[in-house]
Design a protein around this motif. Structure first.
Motif, mmCIF file in Angstrom:
data_model
loop_
_atom_site.group_PDB
_atom_site.id
_atom_site.type_symbol
_atom_site.label_atom_id
_atom_site.label_comp_id
_atom_site.label_asym_id
_atom_site.label_seq_id
_atom_site.Cartn_x
_atom_site.Cartn_y
_atom_site.Cartn_z
ATOM 1 N N ALA A 1 -7.414 -4.906 -9.786
ATOM 2 C CA ALA A 1 -6.698 -5.898 -10.594
ATOM 3 C C ALA A 1 -7.638 -6.996 -11.082
ATOM 4 N N ARG A 2 -7.600 -7.263 -12.382
ATOM 5 C CA ARG A 2 -8.407 -8.352 -12.947
ATOM 6 C C ARG A 2 -7.645 -9.670 -12.968
ATOM 7 N N THR A 3 -6.314 -9.625 -13.173
ATOM 8 C CA THR A 3 -5.540 -10.856 -13.330
ATOM 9 C C THR A 3 -4.465 -10.994 -12.263
ATOM 10 N N THR A 4 -3.574 -10.005 -12.161
ATOM 11 C CA THR A 4 -2.489 -10.094 -11.187
ATOM 12 C C THR A 4 -2.404 -8.820 -10.363
ATOM 13 N N LEU A 5 -1.958 -8.996 -9.110
ATOM 14 C CA LEU A 5 -1.761 -7.878 -8.196
ATOM 15 C C LEU A 5 -0.402 -8.026 -7.530
ATOM 16 N N ALA A 6 0.400 -6.984 -7.587
ATOM 17 C CA ALA A 6 1.694 -6.963 -6.908
ATOM 18 C C ALA A 6 1.680 -5.808 -5.910
ATOM 19 N N VAL A 7 2.143 -6.084 -4.693
ATOM 20 C CA VAL A 7 2.188 -5.064 -3.645
ATOM 21 C C VAL A 7 3.629 -4.936 -3.170
ATOM 22 N N SER A 8 4.161 -3.715 -3.169
ATOM 23 C CA SER A 8 5.544 -3.507 -2.749
ATOM 24 C C SER A 8 5.601 -2.587 -1.538
ATOM 25 N N THR A 9 6.667 -2.758 -0.748
ATOM 26 C CA THR A 9 6.913 -1.879 0.403
ATOM 27 C C THR A 9 8.310 -1.279 0.272
ATOM 28 N N LEU A 10 8.554 -0.234 1.039
ATOM 29 C CA LEU A 10 9.850 0.439 1.017
ATOM 30 C C LEU A 10 10.669 0.032 2.236
ATOM 31 N N ARG A 11 11.948 -0.280 2.037
ATOM 32 C CA ARG A 11 12.830 -0.563 3.171
ATOM 33 C C ARG A 11 13.172 0.734 3.898
ATOM 34 N N ARG A 12 13.321 1.796 3.126
ATOM 35 C CA ARG A 12 13.549 3.131 3.673
ATOM 36 C C ARG A 12 12.723 4.112 2.872
ATOM 37 N N ARG A 13 12.285 5.178 3.520
ATOM 38 C CA ARG A 13 11.514 6.190 2.814
ATOM 39 C C ARG A 13 11.823 7.572 3.364
ATOM 40 N N LYS A 14 11.556 8.576 2.546
ATOM 41 C CA LYS A 14 11.786 9.958 2.956
ATOM 42 C C LYS A 14 10.666 10.415 3.884
ATOM 43 N N LYS A 15 11.045 11.106 4.937
ATOM 44 C CA LYS A 15 10.084 11.700 5.852
ATOM 45 C C LYS A 15 10.592 13.101 6.160
ATOM 46 N N GLY A 16 10.035 14.071 5.441
ATOM 47 C CA GLY A 16 10.596 15.412 5.500
ATOM 48 C C GLY A 16 11.960 15.406 4.851
ATOM 49 N N ARG A 17 12.953 15.863 5.572
ATOM 50 C CA ARG A 17 14.320 15.857 5.056
ATOM 51 C C ARG A 17 15.100 14.627 5.488
ATOM 52 N N ASP A 18 14.478 13.793 6.305
ATOM 53 C CA ASP A 18 15.163 12.616 6.836
ATOM 54 C C ASP A 18 14.779 11.359 6.061
ATOM 55 N N THR A 19 15.635 10.351 6.198
ATOM 56 C CA THR A 19 15.348 9.017 5.656
ATOM 57 C C THR A 19 15.102 8.091 6.843
ATOM 58 N N VAL A 20 13.942 7.446 6.861
ATOM 59 C CA VAL A 20 13.577 6.592 7.988
ATOM 60 C C VAL A 20 13.346 5.165 7.506
ATOM 61 N N VAL A 21 13.367 4.241 8.449
ATOM 62 C CA VAL A 21 13.104 2.835 8.131
ATOM 63 C C VAL A 21 11.641 2.688 7.714
ATOM 64 N N GLY A 22 11.407 1.980 6.625
ATOM 65 C CA GLY A 22 10.047 1.758 6.146
ATOM 66 C C GLY A 22 9.397 0.578 6.851
ATOM 67 N N ILE A 23 8.224 0.797 7.432
ATOM 68 C CA ILE A 23 7.484 -0.272 8.112
ATOM 69 C C ILE A 23 6.329 -0.709 7.220
ATOM 70 N N PRO A 24 6.273 -1.983 6.866
ATOM 71 C CA PRO A 24 5.161 -2.449 6.017
ATOM 72 C C PRO A 24 3.806 -2.114 6.629
ATOM 73 N N SER A 25 2.840 -1.804 5.805
ATOM 74 C CA SER A 25 1.504 -1.435 6.270
ATOM 75 C C SER A 25 0.839 -2.583 7.019
ATOM 76 N N ARG A 26 0.091 -2.227 8.039
ATOM 77 C CA ARG A 26 -0.684 -3.214 8.801
ATOM 78 C C ARG A 26 -1.706 -3.921 7.915
ATOM 79 N N PHE A 27 -2.068 -3.286 6.815
ATOM 80 C CA PHE A 27 -3.066 -3.877 5.923
ATOM 81 C C PHE A 27 -2.541 -5.132 5.231
ATOM 82 N N LEU A 28 -1.224 -5.240 5.089
ATOM 83 C CA LEU A 28 -0.648 -6.426 4.449
ATOM 84 C C LEU A 28 -0.875 -7.660 5.318
ATOM 85 N N ALA A 29 -0.727 -7.496 6.633
ATOM 86 C CA ALA A 29 -0.991 -8.620 7.549
ATOM 87 C C ALA A 29 -2.467 -8.992 7.514
#
Length: 261
Positions: free
Chosen positions: A196-224
């Motif tokens: 990014a030269r000017t702006t950077l936006a980072v998004s996380t998922l509240r829920r995400r697909k994992k195989g056939r299931d939907t699981v709670v999304g955990i923000p990446s440790r890299f954000l901290a």
């Protein structure tokens, strides 16, 4: 083309559609299926071939398998022109292989090993560059790309989507996330941030697909680790990269000195 447009899918997806048999003869269908399998096999090899030596061997073997040198010679009346074109192909193979990394170098008494990339990663980067070049002056468009393919490129505005544990850092269900793999994923995150030269936006998922299931999304440790809550002062990405390289070189030199003692 007509079939894929009718079913609103890509031409490659259409190859393996069960309905395609109603539009083509068995002979034509068999030929297309064979082509599709060849492409899938090539993609698999490209995805799992990393580093300069392995990449060069894989690409050279592929050119031999499809008889590309013979094709150039057979379709060119002038042998010198055919050999010159073949030489250009080999130069391109060398160019791609070098960008797959893995080479060892030494600077200031400190040895470095270039991070490895797969042949597929490099091919995706080339594809993005060509796509941007074809746009010319019309740059007011959205570019969808991967982190690997974006290395060396920049955009005014960047959105990193789905920065969640399991995705970035990526972790397979059955595999252990080693310290080395985690560090490589951290470098990949840094690649994304510095596009990014000017702006950077980072998004996380509240829920995400994992195989056939939907699981709670955990923000990446890299954000901290980004410590965005500590302030809004923006460090120049190039200066930060330079500083990080100097720190890594200093740590490497310290390890070497410690080993020598």
């Amino acid at each position: 083309g007509t079939f894929s447009a009718q079913w609103k899918c890509s031409m490659f997806e259409a190859l393996f559609s069960e309905s395609l048999a109603t539009a083509l003869t068995k002979r034509a269908l068999d030929g297309l299926h064979e082509f599709g399998r060849t492409v899938n096999e090539l993609q698999y090899k490209a995805k799992h071939t990393e580093g300069h030596t392995a990449a060069h061997a894989m690409l050279t073997e592929w050119l031999k398998d499809i008889g590309y040198e013979a094709h150039l010679i057979d379709n060119e009346e002038n042998d010198k022109v055919a050999q010159a074109r073949w030489g250009n192909v080999l130069d391109f193979v060398d160019w791609i292989a070098k960008r797959c990394g893995g080479q060892h170098s030494e600077e200031g008494g400190v040895s470095f090993t270039e991070p490895k990339q797969s042949v597929l990663d490099v091919a995706q980067t080339i594809s993005v560059i060509l796509s941007l070049a074809e746009r010319g002056d019309d740059q007011d468009q959205v570019t969808l790309t991967t982190l690997h393919a974006s290395k060396g490129l920049e955009w005014p505005h960047v959105v990193l989507a789905g920065v969640n544990e399991g995705l970035l850092p990526f972790k397979r269900e059955e595999a252990e996330l080693t310290a080395e793999a985690l560090q490589e994923e951290r470098r990949l995150m840094y690649v994304g941030i510095t596009r990014a030269r000017t702006t950077l936006a980072v998004s996380t998922l509240r829920r995400r697909k994992k195989g056939r299931d939907t699981v709670v999304g955990i923000p990446s440790r890299f954000l901290a680790e980004m410590k965005l809550h500590e302030g809004s002062t923006r460090e120049d990405p190039r200066e930060k990269l330079k500083r990080m390289r100097e720190e890594l070189a200093a740590k490497a030199a310290a390890r070497i000195a410690g080993a020598a003692e």
